[in-house]
Scaffold this active site. Structure first.
Site, PDB file in Angstrom:
ATOM      1  N   CYS A 135      22.398  53.107  36.256  1.00 47.46           N
ATOM      2  CA  CYS A 135      21.657  52.609  37.413  1.00 47.46           C
ATOM      3  C   CYS A 135      21.020  53.756  38.189  1.00 47.46           C
ATOM      4  O   CYS A 135      21.704  54.479  38.924  1.00 47.46           O
ATOM      5  CB  CYS A 135      22.591  51.816  38.326  1.00 47.46           C
ATOM      6  SG  CYS A 135      21.796  51.187  39.812  1.00 47.46           S
ATOM      7  N   CYS A 138      21.140  53.373  42.019  1.00 44.35           N
ATOM      8  CA  CYS A 138      22.474  53.700  42.565  1.00 44.35           C
ATOM      9  C   CYS A 138      22.692  55.198  42.662  1.00 44.35           C
ATOM     10  O   CYS A 138      23.217  55.699  43.662  1.00 44.35           O
ATOM     11  CB  CYS A 138      23.569  53.108  41.677  1.00 44.35           C
ATOM     12  SG  CYS A 138      23.423  51.363  41.279  1.00 44.35           S
ATOM     13  N   ASP A 139      22.325  55.925  41.611  1.00 43.67           N
ATOM     14  CA  ASP A 139      22.832  57.287  41.445  1.00 43.67           C
ATOM     15  C   ASP A 139      21.799  58.410  41.499  1.00 43.67           C
ATOM     16  O   ASP A 139      22.175  59.579  41.494  1.00 43.67           O
ATOM     17  CB  ASP A 139      23.585  57.385  40.110  1.00 43.67           C
ATOM     18  CG  ASP A 139      24.825  56.497  40.102  1.00 43.67           C
ATOM     19  OD1 ASP A 139      25.381  56.260  41.178  1.00 43.67           O
ATOM     20  OD2 ASP A 139      25.218  56.040  39.018  1.00 43.67           O
TER      21      ASP A 139
END
Length: 310
Positions: A135, A138-139
């Site tokens: 993701c 997300c990261d």
């Protein structure tokens, strides 16, 4: 005879969306069961740090899951461990069949999520959450000004690769074929991006590091057979995502790809069955919008129960 427990609402899945749905339903004074085959928190348990959930500047995934669990349990739903095998419709009830017994309720909320396909190479599991990610949204902030690798060649791989270039020093796409499968407009954007590089006809062999973090990806050139490597601090894998919807295959609520189809209020086409979060057909899969889905589903389950009493 198999034991059957009766409830107003059954929530299958105890990720952020499922726990929110259970919270809203239990807070409305409904008798609620939450079923999961593993620890509460779902995919958050595999997330080292969360920095895009409002109210928490920096929090570990399992820690955020614990906060959500404690908030939910304040309203005393029953939390049960069990592997859901199938769901039957009987006399207006949704009967959930598990390996630990049956659970029945007029309202059912499906929050089983989705799993990213794995490439199954050495280092993938070892470095998950420590350089291996599925993701970018997300990261990506954890890899600012780093060299990154994206594995895959479809829409998700290229979309996420382009997203990563906003923060990364470089993004190298490794693809097993000699051309991308992504939409032409995405390919055009990717090829025009100075930060994006491409390695074609490559089979990833391993993700390697120093035991703590990722350092490189080893791959085999399928044309020459030569083994090569590319240095990277992060590896983002996009080779497909699978909805966890098999137990619901006979209910007529899945689309052709196996996602649960809902409207904006999380209703499926079966009255009293709702779905939320990553098991739905959707574009953004994040903790924040799973929680949003959960609040709607929990409230709609309450409204459904009320309608049965009118």
């Amino acid at each position: 005879m198999t034991e059957r427990k009766e409830y107003d609402v059954i929530v299958i899945g105890a990720g952020p969306g499922g726990m929110t749905a259970a919270l809203y339903a239990a807070r409305a004074n409904l008798k609620v069961a939450v079923l999961d085959r593993g620890p509460y928190g779902g995919a958050m348990n595999n997330t080292d740090a969360v920095d895009n959930y409002p109210g928490f500047v920096d929090v570990k995934g399992p820690e955020l899951g614990e906060h959500m669990y404690q908030t939910m349990m304040k309203f005393e739903p029953d939390f049960e461990y069990g592997d859901v095998q199938t769901v039957k419709l009987e006399d207006g009830k949704k009967v959930v069949v598990t390996d630990v017994g049956e659970f029945a309720a007029p309202a059912l909320i499906i929050a089983t999520g989705a799993d990213h396909k794995k490439i199954g190479v050495p280092g993938e599991e070892e470095y998950s959450g420590r350089g291996v990610s599925y993701c970018a949204v997300c990261d990506a902030p954890f890899f600012r000004d780093e060299d990154l690798v994206v594995i895959g060649g479809g829409d998700s791989a290229i979309e996420e690769g382009i997203y990563l270039t906003q923060l990364a020093k470089s993004v190298t796409v490794i693809h097993r074929r000699d051309q991308l499968r992504a939409q032409p407009i995405l390919q055009k954007r990717a090829f025009a991006n100075d930060k994006m590089n491409f390695i074609w006809n490559a089979q990833v062999e391993a993700i390697e590091g120093d035991g703590q973090k990722v350092e490189k990806v080893t791959y085999r050139d399928k044309e020459t057979g030569e083994e090569k490597e590319v240095k990277a601090s992060g590896v983002f894998i996009y080779v497909g995502i699978l909805p966890q919807s098999k137990p619901f295959a006979d209910l007529g609520i899945l689309d052709e790809q196996g996602w649960v189809a809902t409207d904006d209020l999380m209703h499926t086409n079966v009255p009293g069955i709702f779905a939320l979060g990553d098991v739905r057909a959707k574009h953004l899969r994040q903790i924040a919008n799973a929680v949003g889905d959960g609040s709607i589903a929990g409230q709609e389950a309450y409204n459904y129960i009320q309608s049965l009493n009118d």
